[in-house]
Design a protein around this motif. Structure first.
Motif, short mmCIF file in Angstrom:
data_model
loop_
_atom_site.label_atom_id
_atom_site.label_comp_id
_atom_site.label_asym_id
_atom_site.label_seq_id
_atom_site.Cartn_x
_atom_site.Cartn_y
_atom_site.Cartn_z
N GLU A 1 6.74 8.48 2.82
CA GLU A 1 5.82 8.19 1.53
C GLU A 1 6.92 9.16 0.22
O GLU A 1 6.58 8.00 -0.45
N PRO A 2 7.46 9.82 0.63
CA PRO A 2 8.91 9.68 -0.01
C PRO A 2 10.18 8.51 -0.49
O PRO A 2 10.28 8.47 -1.39
N LEU A 3 9.13 7.39 -0.07
CA LEU A 3 10.02 5.90 0.37
C LEU A 3 10.07 5.52 -0.20
O LEU A 3 10.50 3.87 0.35
N GLY A 4 8.49 4.88 -0.95
CA GLY A 4 8.91 3.99 -1.47
C GLY A 4 9.78 2.54 -1.84
O GLY A 4 9.40 1.57 -2.24
N HIS A 5 10.79 3.42 -2.37
CA HIS A 5 11.31 2.17 -3.57
C HIS A 5 12.37 2.24 -2.27
O HIS A 5 13.71 1.97 -2.58
N LEU A 6 12.26 2.85 -0.86
CA LEU A 6 14.03 2.09 -0.04
C LEU A 6 13.01 2.01 1.05
O LEU A 6 12.63 2.21 1.78
N ALA A 7 11.78 0.99 1.29
CA ALA A 7 10.77 0.80 2.21
C ALA A 7 11.83 0.41 3.44
O ALA A 7 11.45 0.69 4.47
N GLY A 8 12.15 -0.75 2.59
CA GLY A 8 12.95 -1.56 4.28
C GLY A 8 14.33 -0.60 4.90
O GLY A 8 14.19 -0.14 6.28
N ILE A 9 15.18 0.23 3.97
CA ILE A 9 16.12 1.19 4.90
C ILE A 9 14.93 2.44 5.76
O ILE A 9 15.44 2.75 6.61
N GLY A 10 14.75 2.85 4.10
CA GLY A 10 12.98 3.96 5.16
C GLY A 10 13.22 3.35 6.94
O GLY A 10 12.96 4.74 7.11
N ALA A 11 12.28 2.42 6.69
CA ALA A 11 11.78 2.11 7.38
C ALA A 11 12.48 2.18 9.28
O ALA A 11 12.35 2.48 10.27
N TYR B 1 0.62 -1.17 -0.16
CA TYR B 1 -0.14 0.05 -0.77
C TYR B 1 0.77 0.97 0.12
O TYR B 1 1.96 1.30 0.36
N SER B 2 0.30 2.49 -0.69
CA SER B 2 1.28 3.06 -0.87
C SER B 2 0.26 4.88 -0.50
O SER B 2 -0.80 4.48 -0.31
N GLY B 3 0.90 6.16 0.19
CA GLY B 3 -0.47 7.16 0.64
C GLY B 3 -1.67 6.55 1.53
O GLY B 3 -1.45 6.25 2.42
N ARG B 4 -2.55 7.21 0.78
CA ARG B 4 -3.54 7.51 1.86
C ARG B 4 -4.68 6.01 1.97
O ARG B 4 -4.58 5.53 3.43
N ALA B 5 -4.11 5.34 1.95
CA ALA B 5 -4.33 3.53 1.70
C ALA B 5 -3.46 2.80 2.11
O ALA B 5 -3.97 2.20 3.71
N MET B 6 -2.17 2.89 2.91
CA MET B 6 -1.49 2.90 3.74
C MET B 6 -2.20 3.73 4.96
O MET B 6 -2.27 3.49 6.06
N ALA B 7 -2.28 4.73 5.13
CA ALA B 7 -2.49 5.62 6.46
C ALA B 7 -4.32 4.73 6.89
O ALA B 7 -4.37 4.29 7.95
N LEU C 1 24.32 4.77 0.44
CA LEU C 1 23.66 5.31 -0.78
C LEU C 1 22.89 6.23 -0.40
O LEU C 1 21.49 7.07 -0.60
N GLY C 2 21.88 4.28 0.56
CA GLY C 2 20.25 4.56 0.61
C GLY C 2 20.43 5.66 1.95
O GLY C 2 19.42 6.14 2.02
N PHE C 3 21.20 5.48 2.76
CA PHE C 3 21.17 5.80 3.87
C PHE C 3 21.56 7.79 3.50
O PHE C 3 20.66 8.01 4.07
N LYS C 4 22.36 7.49 2.67
CA LYS C 4 22.31 9.00 2.51
C LYS C 4 21.28 9.22 1.61
O LYS C 4 20.33 10.87 2.09
N GLU C 5 20.79 8.85 0.66
CA GLU C 5 19.08 9.31 0.04
C GLU C 5 18.39 9.65 1.47
O GLU C 5 17.00 10.27 1.32
N VAL C 6 17.62 9.21 2.44
CA VAL C 6 17.09 9.19 3.01
C VAL C 6 16.91 9.95 4.11
O VAL C 6 15.50 10.90 4.26
N VAL C 7 18.14 10.30 4.92
CA VAL C 7 18.84 11.44 5.33
C VAL C 7 18.82 12.62 4.62
O VAL C 7 18.46 13.74 5.47
N SER C 8 18.89 12.46 3.64
CA SER C 8 18.78 14.19 2.83
C SER C 8 17.26 14.10 2.37
O SER C 8 17.43 15.64 1.93
#
Length: 404
Positions: A339-349, A131-137, A208-215
């Motif tokens: 929401e902006p991290l769908g392609h990095l769901a694991g690292i992002g979460a 799920y994503s967006g309001r559906a995930m919420a 790289l994933g870490f930098k993308e999330v933190v930035s």
């Protein structure tokens, strides 16, 4: 994203399983609350305020673990990593249940928290796979509704065990629940991470994933807000037993009051599933933060008038209103950060949960160590931390375009 036909597990069962996996952490925290004083006495704790470390060390272990499990699940899949975390939790539970020193108890609690970071983080990533967006919420709101039943009942369950046995039996019960959830997960839930979304566990890729999330301004902004809100809430968890059970002399009635207050969060989470589709996450977040600040400002003169020990009914009313607003915040803040991290769901979460938890530990420790048999630290913690959270939301709106 999976289609409905690809999910062999019914929606209701999916929500229930995810909620129980996430809520095992709440059960491991709240079931221990009635036993804090007993554990401290039996294990020779000198300062009563140090009894709170049974709660805080659990969150420390969880914060550290959340850095690891997200990237692991992006590489090896959601199910194996959740099961690995449950195994670590079992080891920590066995260490705590056999503890004859307070240091061994705290080490076991760290391992418990480290283990349950797996189900906590990866379950959110698993939902984001589907799920994503309001559906995930909406899904997370249903998850939180089931989840909140555990904190409502956990202290009563802990007290029930204490009435017929010792505090060690609480840990044995937790171990039994972890085994049942592991079997349920293995048998019923399919892997949700597709092959094309798997990422290498190599350090370079992780960096790289870490930098993308933190930035990412939005993700990090809402991570800070979550840490502030959660810090105030953990501060309450740490103080709930000494305030309600000791300061207000509720004794064995403590689980009843605790459960009623937890019910405010559950009610809000249930309503959020409907409200978020109508008003959106951003508007609900702002309304909730402002409501907590206004309630606290109105209540503060009352607290001062009674020298930090106002009537119990007034405290329960105040906390009920605050926790209703907190219930609207939990699912929405996490969804906005993800929401902006769908392609990095694991690292992002993992990063979002870890950083927000580390922040919350620092804030909750400050609140807990300031306890002086009054509710000044509790009320002051909500006022200061939530005010800062609102300022960050203003920054997100002005400089990151959120809510426009």
């Amino acid at each position: 994203m999976y289609d409905q036909k690809d999910r062999v597990i019914p929606f209701t069962e999916f929500v229930t399983l995810i909620a129980l996996l996430i809520s095992l952490a709440a059960l491991s925290i709240d079931a221990m609350l009635p036993a804090l004083g007993i554990i401290g006495t039996e294990l020779n704790v000198a300062d009563p305020n140090d009894n709170q470390l049974v709660i805080v060390t659990f969150f420390i272990g969880m914060a550290v673990g959340q850095f690891i499990y997200g990237p692991l699940s992006d590489s090896f899949g959601r199910k194996p990593v959740i099961l690995f975390g449950l195994l670590i939790f079992a080891a920590g539970t066995l260490l705590s249940v056999t503890a004859d020193t307070y240091q061994q108890m705290l080490l076991g609690r760290v391992l418990q928290g480290f283990g349950l970071a797996g189900p906590r983080v990866v379950s959110v990533a698993l939902v984001r796979d589907l799920y994503s967006g309001r559906a995930m919420a909406r899904v997370m709101s249903f998850v939180m509704t089931v989840f909140i039943l555990v904190p409502m009942m956990a202290p009563a369950l802990g007290q029930l065990v204490l009435n017929y046995s010792g505090w060690r039996m609480i840990f044995i019960g937790l171990l039994f629940v972890a085994i049942l959830l592991s079997i349920w997960l293995i048998i019923r839930l399919p892997e949700t991470l597709t092959d094309d979304n798997r990422r290498s566990f190599a350090s370079g890729v992780l960096w790289l994933g870490f930098k993308e999330v933190v930035s990412n301004r939005v993700a990090m902004g809402f991570t800070l807000v979550t840490g502030l809100v959660f810090g105030a809430f953990i501060g309450y968890l740490s103080l709930s037993q000494p305030v309600l059970q000791d300061q207000y002399a509720l004794g064995t009635q403590f689980p009843l009051y605790f459960g009623c207050l937890a019910g405010a969060i559950g009610l809000a989470s249930l309503m959020n599933a409907r409200l978020v589709g109508r008003y959106g996450m951003w508007r609900l977040i702002i309304i909730s933060l402002v409501s907590i600040i206004l309630c606290t400002l109105i209540y503060t003169p009352w607290v001062l008038a009674y020298s930090g020990h106002p009537p119990l009914l007034s405290l329960v009313t105040y906390l009920f209103l605050v926790f209703f607003a907190v219930g609207l915040l939990f699912g929405n803040l996490n969804s906005m950060a993800m929401e902006p991290l769908g392609h990095l769901a694991g690292i992002g979460a993992g990063l979002i949960s870890a950083l927000s938890t580390l922040l919350s530990i620092i804030f909750s420790l400050m609140i807990g160590q300031l306890y002086n048999q009054t509710i000044y630290p509790l009320v002051g913690g909500f006022l200061v931390l939530i005010s800062i959270a609102l300022l960050i939301c203003y920054w997100l709106h002005k400089y990151a375009g959120v809510g426009r």
